[in-house]
Design a protein around this motif. Structure first.
Motif, short mmCIF file in Angstrom:
data_model
loop_
_atom_site.label_atom_id
_atom_site.label_comp_id
_atom_site.label_asym_id
_atom_site.label_seq_id
_atom_site.Cartn_x
_atom_site.Cartn_y
_atom_site.Cartn_z
N THR A 160 1.22 -1.04 -0.01
CA THR A 160 0.04 -0.12 -0.02
C THR A 160 0.57 1.58 -0.08
OG1 THR A 160 -0.40 -0.20 2.43
CG2 THR A 160 -2.18 -0.98 1.31
N ASP A 161 0.38 2.01 -0.21
CA ASP A 161 1.27 3.43 -0.38
C ASP A 161 0.96 4.25 0.92
OD1 ASP A 161 -1.11 4.60 -0.76
OD2 ASP A 161 -1.12 5.46 -2.46
N LYS A 162 1.22 5.34 0.96
CA LYS A 162 1.05 6.52 2.41
C LYS A 162 -0.25 6.85 2.61
CE LYS A 162 1.94 10.55 0.73
NZ LYS A 162 3.50 11.96 0.28
N HIS A 163 -1.43 6.78 1.89
CA HIS A 163 -2.27 7.61 2.08
C HIS A 163 -3.47 5.47 2.14
CE1 HIS A 163 -1.84 10.69 1.12
NE2 HIS A 163 -0.62 10.57 -0.31
N GLY A 164 -2.84 4.38 1.51
CA GLY A 164 -2.92 3.48 3.13
C GLY A 164 -3.70 2.82 1.12
N ALA A 165 -3.79 3.49 -0.08
CA ALA A 165 -4.30 2.77 -1.40
C ALA A 165 -3.46 1.90 -2.04
CB ALA A 165 -4.50 3.78 -2.48
N GLN A 166 -3.97 0.11 -2.19
CA GLN A 166 -3.64 -0.48 -2.57
C GLN A 166 -2.89 -0.73 -3.99
OE1 GLN A 166 -5.76 -4.37 -3.44
NE2 GLN A 166 -6.02 -4.66 -1.28
N MET A 167 -1.27 -0.62 -3.53
CA MET A 167 -0.40 -0.89 -5.62
C MET A 167 -0.23 -1.64 -5.53
SD MET A 167 2.72 1.77 -2.62
CE MET A 167 3.57 0.78 -4.45
N ARG A 168 -0.06 -1.34 -7.54
CA ARG A 168 -0.44 -2.39 -7.92
C ARG A 168 0.86 -3.39 -8.54
NH1 ARG A 168 -5.99 -3.22 -8.78
NH2 ARG A 168 -7.15 -2.19 -9.35
N GLY A 169 0.82 -4.34 -8.85
CA GLY A 169 2.52 -5.28 -9.27
C GLY A 169 2.85 -5.04 -10.24
N ALA A 170 1.55 -4.52 -11.14
CA ALA A 170 2.10 -4.67 -12.89
C ALA A 170 1.13 -3.28 -12.91
CB ALA A 170 1.70 -5.91 -13.68
N PRO A 171 1.30 -2.78 -14.94
CA PRO A 171 0.87 -1.61 -15.13
C PRO A 171 0.14 -2.05 -15.45
CG PRO A 171 3.22 -2.35 -15.91
CD PRO A 171 2.81 -3.01 -15.28
N ARG A 172 -1.82 -1.20 -15.84
CA ARG A 172 -2.69 -2.42 -16.64
C ARG A 172 -2.90 -1.72 -17.79
NH1 ARG A 172 -6.08 -5.91 -14.00
NH2 ARG A 172 -5.61 -5.91 -11.20
N ILE A 173 -2.63 -2.70 -18.99
CA ILE A 173 -3.36 -1.44 -20.34
C ILE A 173 -4.44 -2.13 -20.60
CG2 ILE A 173 -2.95 -2.12 -22.87
CD1 ILE A 173 -0.43 -1.88 -20.86
N LYS A 174 -5.32 -0.51 -21.13
CA LYS A 174 -6.81 -0.17 -20.62
C LYS A 174 -6.80 -1.32 -22.24
CE LYS A 174 -7.42 4.42 -18.58
NZ LYS A 174 -8.10 5.67 -18.62
N VAL A 175 -8.29 -1.48 -22.40
CA VAL A 175 -8.51 -1.76 -23.66
C VAL A 175 -10.61 -2.19 -23.56
CG1 VAL A 175 -6.75 -3.72 -23.91
CG2 VAL A 175 -8.80 -4.40 -22.71
N PHE A 176 -10.89 -2.27 -24.16
CA PHE A 176 -12.19 -2.55 -25.11
C PHE A 176 -12.14 -3.91 -25.96
CE2 PHE A 176 -16.74 -2.33 -25.84
CZ PHE A 176 -17.16 -1.97 -24.55
N GLN A 177 -11.85 -4.80 -24.78
CA GLN A 177 -11.91 -5.83 -25.63
C GLN A 177 -13.48 -7.54 -25.48
OE1 GLN A 177 -10.21 -7.19 -28.29
NE2 GLN A 177 -11.41 -9.31 -28.56
N PRO A 178 -13.72 -7.55 -26.04
CA PRO A 178 -14.80 -8.88 -26.21
C PRO A 178 -14.27 -9.79 -25.80
CG PRO A 178 -15.24 -7.66 -28.17
CD PRO A 178 -13.98 -7.38 -27.78
N ALA A 179 -14.81 -10.92 -24.93
CA ALA A 179 -14.38 -11.62 -23.84
C ALA A 179 -15.56 -12.78 -23.53
CB ALA A 179 -12.85 -11.33 -22.82
N VAL A 180 -15.15 -14.04 -23.49
CA VAL A 180 -15.45 -15.12 -22.93
C VAL A 180 -15.72 -15.70 -21.42
CG1 VAL A 180 -16.95 -17.81 -23.33
CG2 VAL A 180 -16.20 -15.97 -25.14
N LEU A 181 -16.73 -15.47 -20.34
CA LEU A 181 -16.39 -16.22 -19.44
C LEU A 181 -17.12 -17.26 -18.96
CD1 LEU A 181 -15.55 -14.12 -16.04
CD2 LEU A 181 -17.82 -14.85 -16.43
N ARG A 182 -16.68 -18.30 -18.20
CA ARG A 182 -17.50 -19.42 -17.56
C ARG A 182 -16.66 -19.93 -16.53
NH1 ARG A 182 -18.87 -23.64 -21.34
NH2 ARG A 182 -17.83 -22.88 -23.80
N CYS A 183 -17.98 -19.99 -15.62
CA CYS A 183 -17.67 -20.32 -14.60
C CYS A 183 -18.03 -21.77 -14.08
CB CYS A 183 -19.11 -19.44 -13.91
SG CYS A 183 -18.77 -17.99 -13.78
N GLY A 184 -17.06 -22.53 -13.57
CA GLY A 184 -17.78 -24.26 -13.88
C GLY A 184 -18.38 -24.50 -14.33
N ALA A 185 -18.96 -25.73 -14.73
CA ALA A 185 -19.50 -26.21 -15.85
C ALA A 185 -20.68 -25.30 -16.48
CB ALA A 185 -20.02 -27.90 -15.45
N GLY A 186 -20.88 -23.60 -15.60
CA GLY A 186 -22.72 -23.15 -16.00
C GLY A 186 -21.64 -22.87 -17.68
#
Length: 115
Positions: free
Chosen positions: A4-30
């Motif tokens: 966390t930073d000095k204000h208590g906010a979580q610091m990311r371990g890796a930079p994030r890349i902004k995208v708007f990418q369609p994807a497919v999500l599966r939860c178990g056998a659903g």
């Protein structure tokens, strides 16, 4: 445990890349659900979907390439964050960005409404 930073906010371990990418999500056998990746890093992603899974749910993500297993870390409205079980590499991130660029290139200029 995330740092966390000095204000208590979580610091990311890796930079994030902004995208708007369609994807497919599966939860178990659903049934697979259509979602969109809003950002991605080697360690996780910000995902948008109509009915986010509960925090703690194990999911599978794919967007033209498999991103493997992930765990839902948090959820707020239609957005939720996932942490990949196995970090993805820079090559996979580049492939996601390339897929997004390919989608943009196939849209004919005439299909984009004038403002």
């Amino acid at each position: 445990m995330q740092a966390t930073d000095k204000h208590g906010a979580q610091m990311r371990g890796a930079p994030r890349i902004k995208v708007f990418q369609p994807a497919v999500l599966r939860c178990g056998a659903g049934a697979p659900k259509r979602v969109h990746l809003l950002n991605v890093s080697t360690g996780g992603a910000l995902v948008y979907g109509d009915s986010p899974p509960n925090v703690g749910t194990q999911v599978q993500l794919a967007c033209g390439i498999s991103l493997g297993s992930a765990r839902v870390q948090w959820s707020s409205g239609r957005r939720f964050g996932v942490a990949f079980a196995r970090p993805i590499g820079p090559a996979e991130i580049e492939a996601i960005v390339s897929l997004q660029d390919d989608l943009i290139e196939v849209i004919p200029p005439a299909a984009i409404p004038a403002r």
